[in-house]
Scaffold this motif. Structure first.
Motif, PDB file in Angstrom:
ATOM      1  N   LEU A  89     -18.256 -33.130  59.537  1.00 16.89           N
ATOM      2  CA  LEU A  89     -18.316 -32.650  58.009  1.00 16.89           C
ATOM      3  C   LEU A  89     -16.449 -33.186  57.622  1.00 16.89           C
ATOM      4  N   LEU A  90     -15.774 -34.364  57.624  1.00 14.56           N
ATOM      5  CA  LEU A  90     -14.649 -34.589  56.918  1.00 14.56           C
ATOM      6  C   LEU A  90     -13.849 -33.930  55.843  1.00 14.56           C
ATOM      7  N   GLY A  91     -14.427 -33.525  55.019  1.00 11.64           N
ATOM      8  CA  GLY A  91     -14.169 -32.964  53.535  1.00 11.64           C
ATOM      9  C   GLY A  91     -14.810 -32.337  52.628  1.00 11.64           C
ATOM     10  N   VAL A  92     -14.365 -31.028  52.343  1.00 14.01           N
ATOM     11  CA  VAL A  92     -15.048 -30.115  51.137  1.00 14.01           C
ATOM     12  C   VAL A  92     -14.050 -30.364  50.237  1.00 14.01           C
ATOM     13  N   GLY A  93     -14.534 -30.597  48.732  1.00 19.14           N
ATOM     14  CA  GLY A  93     -14.289 -30.070  47.553  1.00 19.14           C
ATOM     15  C   GLY A  93     -14.793 -29.479  46.466  1.00 19.14           C
ATOM     16  N   GLU A  94     -14.093 -28.250  45.567  1.00 24.34           N
ATOM     17  CA  GLU A  94     -14.823 -27.603  44.897  1.00 24.34           C
ATOM     18  C   GLU A  94     -14.076 -27.126  43.626  1.00 24.34           C
ATOM     19  N   SER A  95     -14.795 -27.297  42.405  1.00 23.61           N
ATOM     20  CA  SER A  95     -14.229 -27.283  41.483  1.00 23.61           C
ATOM     21  C   SER A  95     -14.878 -26.288  40.584  1.00 23.61           C
ATOM     22  N   SER A  96     -14.419 -25.858  39.288  1.00 23.86           N
ATOM     23  CA  SER A  96     -15.313 -24.951  38.030  1.00 23.86           C
ATOM     24  C   SER A  96     -14.938 -25.443  37.254  1.00 23.86           C
ATOM     25  N   ASP A  97     -15.596 -26.228  36.366  1.00 20.92           N
ATOM     26  CA  ASP A  97     -14.925 -26.544  34.959  1.00 20.92           C
ATOM     27  C   ASP A  97     -14.370 -25.800  33.696  1.00 20.92           C
ATOM     28  N   ALA A  98     -16.136 -25.011  34.153  1.00 20.24           N
ATOM     29  CA  ALA A  98     -16.462 -23.831  32.925  1.00 20.24           C
ATOM     30  C   ALA A  98     -16.673 -24.590  32.020  1.00 20.24           C
ATOM     31  N   HIS A 149     -19.725 -25.436  30.140  1.00 20.96           N
ATOM     32  CA  HIS A 149     -20.311 -24.650  29.033  1.00 20.96           C
ATOM     33  C   HIS A 149     -21.263 -23.690  30.687  1.00 20.96           C
ATOM     34  N   MET A 150     -22.368 -22.926  29.794  1.00 17.51           N
ATOM     35  CA  MET A 150     -23.016 -22.216  30.718  1.00 17.51           C
ATOM     36  C   MET A 150     -24.137 -23.192  31.361  1.00 17.51           C
ATOM     37  N   SER A 151     -24.654 -24.293  30.590  1.00 20.12           N
ATOM     38  CA  SER A 151     -26.113 -24.879  31.564  1.00 20.12           C
ATOM     39  C   SER A 151     -25.311 -26.169  31.123  1.00 20.12           C
ATOM     40  N   SER A 152     -24.616 -26.936  30.706  1.00 27.20           N
ATOM     41  CA  SER A 152     -24.302 -27.976  30.495  1.00 27.20           C
ATOM     42  C   SER A 152     -23.320 -28.420  31.641  1.00 27.20           C
ATOM     43  N   PRO A 153     -22.427 -30.113  31.807  1.00 27.16           N
ATOM     44  CA  PRO A 153     -21.730 -30.276  32.719  1.00 27.16           C
ATOM     45  C   PRO A 153     -20.620 -30.565  31.503  1.00 27.16           C
ATOM     46  N   HIS A 154     -19.521 -30.633  31.439  1.00 28.67           N
ATOM     47  CA  HIS A 154     -18.688 -31.827  31.032  1.00 28.67           C
ATOM     48  C   HIS A 154     -19.170 -32.653  31.003  1.00 28.67           C
ATOM     49  N   PRO A 155     -19.044 -33.388  29.221  1.00 28.06           N
ATOM     50  CA  PRO A 155     -19.549 -34.585  29.618  1.00 28.06           C
ATOM     51  C   PRO A 155     -18.671 -36.399  29.943  1.00 28.06           C
ATOM     52  N   GLU A 156     -17.485 -35.603  30.658  1.00 27.10           N
ATOM     53  CA  GLU A 156     -16.873 -36.923  31.139  1.00 27.10           C
ATOM     54  C   GLU A 156     -17.431 -36.674  31.939  1.00 27.10           C
ATOM     55  N   GLY A 157     -17.131 -35.575  33.064  1.00 30.25           N
ATOM     56  CA  GLY A 157     -17.635 -35.387  34.224  1.00 30.25           C
ATOM     57  C   GLY A 157     -16.373 -34.815  35.396  1.00 30.25           C
ATOM     58  N   ALA A 169     -16.949 -32.269  38.454  1.00 32.27           N
ATOM     59  CA  ALA A 169     -16.899 -32.984  39.091  1.00 32.27           C
ATOM     60  C   ALA A 169     -15.848 -34.410  39.939  1.00 32.27           C
ATOM     61  N   ARG A 170     -16.188 -35.167  38.952  1.00 32.56           N
ATOM     62  CA  ARG A 170     -14.377 -35.373  39.029  1.00 32.56           C
ATOM     63  C   ARG A 170     -13.926 -35.008  40.147  1.00 32.56           C
ATOM     64  N   THR A 171     -13.509 -33.725  39.984  1.00 27.64           N
ATOM     65  CA  THR A 171     -11.808 -32.840  40.697  1.00 27.64           C
ATOM     66  C   THR A 171     -12.256 -32.567  42.112  1.00 27.64           C
ATOM     67  N   ALA A 172     -14.104 -32.368  42.153  1.00 24.98           N
ATOM     68  CA  ALA A 172     -14.262 -31.643  43.413  1.00 24.98           C
ATOM     69  C   ALA A 172     -14.342 -33.012  44.568  1.00 24.98           C
ATOM     70  N   VAL A 173     -14.502 -34.281  43.591  1.00 24.96           N
ATOM     71  CA  VAL A 173     -15.008 -35.477  44.681  1.00 24.96           C
ATOM     72  C   VAL A 173     -13.603 -35.818  45.538  1.00 24.96           C
ATOM     73  N   PHE A 199     -24.905 -24.818  37.132  1.00 19.13           N
ATOM     74  CA  PHE A 199     -24.619 -24.640  35.948  1.00 19.13           C
ATOM     75  C   PHE A 199     -23.112 -23.701  35.728  1.00 19.13           C
ATOM     76  N   GLY A 200     -22.252 -23.697  34.996  1.00 14.91           N
ATOM     77  CA  GLY A 200     -21.612 -22.656  34.741  1.00 14.91           C
ATOM     78  C   GLY A 200     -20.344 -24.213  35.128  1.00 14.91           C
ATOM     79  N   GLY A 201     -20.488 -24.957  35.682  1.00 14.50           N
ATOM     80  CA  GLY A 201     -19.614 -26.318  35.749  1.00 14.50           C
ATOM     81  C   GLY A 201     -18.521 -25.600  37.290  1.00 14.50           C
ATOM     82  N   THR A 202     -19.980 -25.930  37.668  1.00 18.47           N
ATOM     83  CA  THR A 202     -19.437 -25.222  39.426  1.00 18.47           C
ATOM     84  C   THR A 202     -20.035 -25.795  40.242  1.00 18.47           C
ATOM     85  N   ASN A 203     -18.781 -26.809  41.250  1.00 17.11           N
ATOM     86  CA  ASN A 203     -19.028 -28.084  41.633  1.00 17.11           C
ATOM     87  C   ASN A 203     -18.410 -27.983  42.554  1.00 17.11           C
ATOM     88  N   CYS A 204     -19.396 -29.143  43.967  1.00 14.85           N
ATOM     89  CA  CYS A 204     -19.100 -28.715  45.515  1.00 14.85           C
ATOM     90  C   CYS A 204     -18.944 -30.563  45.701  1.00 14.85           C
TER      91      CYS A 204
END
Length: 404
Positions: free
Chosen positions: A248-257, A259-267, A270-274, A385-390
């Motif tokens: 395990l070399l790297g871990v990235g986590e973010s929360s864009d919040a 929408h409750m069930s839809s991702p940010h349309p531009e991701g 997700a991009r922040t976590a990556v 859901f909720g924009g929780t990303n890893c």
């Protein structure tokens, strides 16, 4: 971050029990989805069910934990000698120095569904044999794994929707780096239940055919179940790592919040976590040889993830293994980390099962045929859901993930 060694790992899903079954299915481009036959689920959809879960007998001292989720966890712990490797780690470090970090979404809610159907018709009381704390409670699976493996270190469950099984790697890493533990059992367990099946059906997200991530004609998810585990340990300073060691070399986590069930349309989340995962790994996008996409097969999720990946990567081979396993929800991050680890260890890129016509508007190098590949690092995405990303970055012992 300092790399951590995945000294052992295992997975059980509709592809079969253990690593050999999973590897054979991924190499052979075989999926495990089948028409829904889950009890009392009258739905026109496909599911990824693990055979034989109802036939499992729980260990006598853990009888109060009996539910589909913990029976599935027990099956998973018994594969590939995993429980024995955990026992060896506890003997080396001490049982109080091995932590447990489990991801789940619905835990043993099926047990509550069944208890509700058999409640007292007069008082509404649930059956006296119902044990909420050991079954439905999200902590149940962490408590069960801790007890099954006779561990005494810190234990927690993470229930952050579909990022749960990936975020456990970050929690374990922080505990190890803080010196609170020396090793950790991480993983995810989620099992089929009516709440999940009918819940996603009410959101109109279920496909009536096996899901097709990133396909031009994708139309929804297929729900699966799985138990996946890994044993994380520090890399000894003087260790001579084998080429096929997985780190395990790297871990990235973010929360864009967004929408409750839809991702940010531009991701954006997700991009922040990556980006964070790459930064903690000390790698650049061109060092990644394969991306295991979150890839749920819904139009909006796949499009948002594609925009995030296209902003960072240029033609990196990628696929979603959910076409083979279904979306295993809180277990998905752990199951797909194991898929990424197998790709690293056996030096191949798994195809996206069921996808036949990658959506040209998404602009990804989506892999349709499994093939051998000279890769040293992989990225695995899990977004919920909720924009929780890893996002996780795994590398091999040959070059610790760095380009050669």
């Amino acid at each position: 971050m300092n790399p951590l060694l995945l000294s052992h790992f295992t997975a059980t899903s509709c592809l079969g029990r253990g690593l050999d079954a999973m590897l054979a299915a991924l190499r052979g481009q075989r999926g495990g989805l089948a028409p829904c036959d889950f009890e009392r689920a009258d739905l026109d959809t496909w599911i990824g069910k693990v055979d034989g879960v109802d036939d499992v007998t729980m260990r006598a001292d853990l009888a109060n934990y009996d539910c589909r989720n913990n029976r599935l966890a027990q099956i998973g712990l018994e594969q590939d000698g995993f429980a024995a490797r955990v026992a060896a780690a506890a003997a080396r470090y001490g049982a109080d120095r091995v932590g447990v970090f489990m991801g789940t979404s619905t835990s043993g809610i099926l047990e509550t569904e069944q208890a509700y159907r058999t409640r007292d018709p007069q008082s509404g009381a649930l059956a006296p044999g119902f044990h909420y704390a050991e079954t439905h409670n999200p902590y149940s699976v962490a408590a069960f794994v801790r007890a099954y493996c006779a561990l005494r270190g810190p234990a927690t469950s993470i229930s952050s929707a579909c990022s749960s099984g990936a975020k456990v790697f970050g929690s374990a890493r922080r505990m190890i780096e803080a010196g609170l533990i020396d090793a950790a059992v991480v993983g995810g367990v989620d099992s089929l239940c009516l709440t999940t099946l009918y819940g996603f059906n009410s959101l109109e997200l279920l496909s009536r055919e096996p899901c097709r991530p990133f396909d031009a004609n994708r139309n929804g998810i297929s729900i699966g179940e799985a138990a996946a585990f890994a044993l994380l340990e520090r890399v000894p300073a003087d260790a001579e790592l084998a080429d096929d060691a997985v780190l395990l070399l790297g871990v990235g986590e973010s929360s864009d919040a967004h929408h409750m069930s839809s991702p940010h349309p531009e991701g954006l989340g997700a991009r922040t976590a990556v980006e964070q995962a790459l930064a903690t790994a000390g790698l650049a996008p061109h060092d990644i040889g394969y991306i295991n996409l979150h890839g749920t097969a819904t139009p909006s999720n796949d499009a948002a993830e594609s925009r995030a990946m296209a902003a960072l990567f240029d033609g990196t081979p990628c696929s979603s293994t959910k076409g083979a396993t279904g979306h295993t929800l809180g277990a998905a991050g752990a199951l797909e980390a194991v898929a990424a680890a197998l790709a690293l260890r056996h030096r191949f890129i798994p195809a996206g099962v069921n996808t036949t016509q990658p959506d040209p508007e998404l602009g990804l190098n989506y892999v349709l045929q499994s093939h051998d590949a000279d890769i040293d690092a992989v990225l695995s995405n899990s977004f919920g859901f909720g924009g929780t990303n890893c996002s996780l970055v795994l590398g091999n012992g040959r070059g610790r993930g760095r380009a050669r």
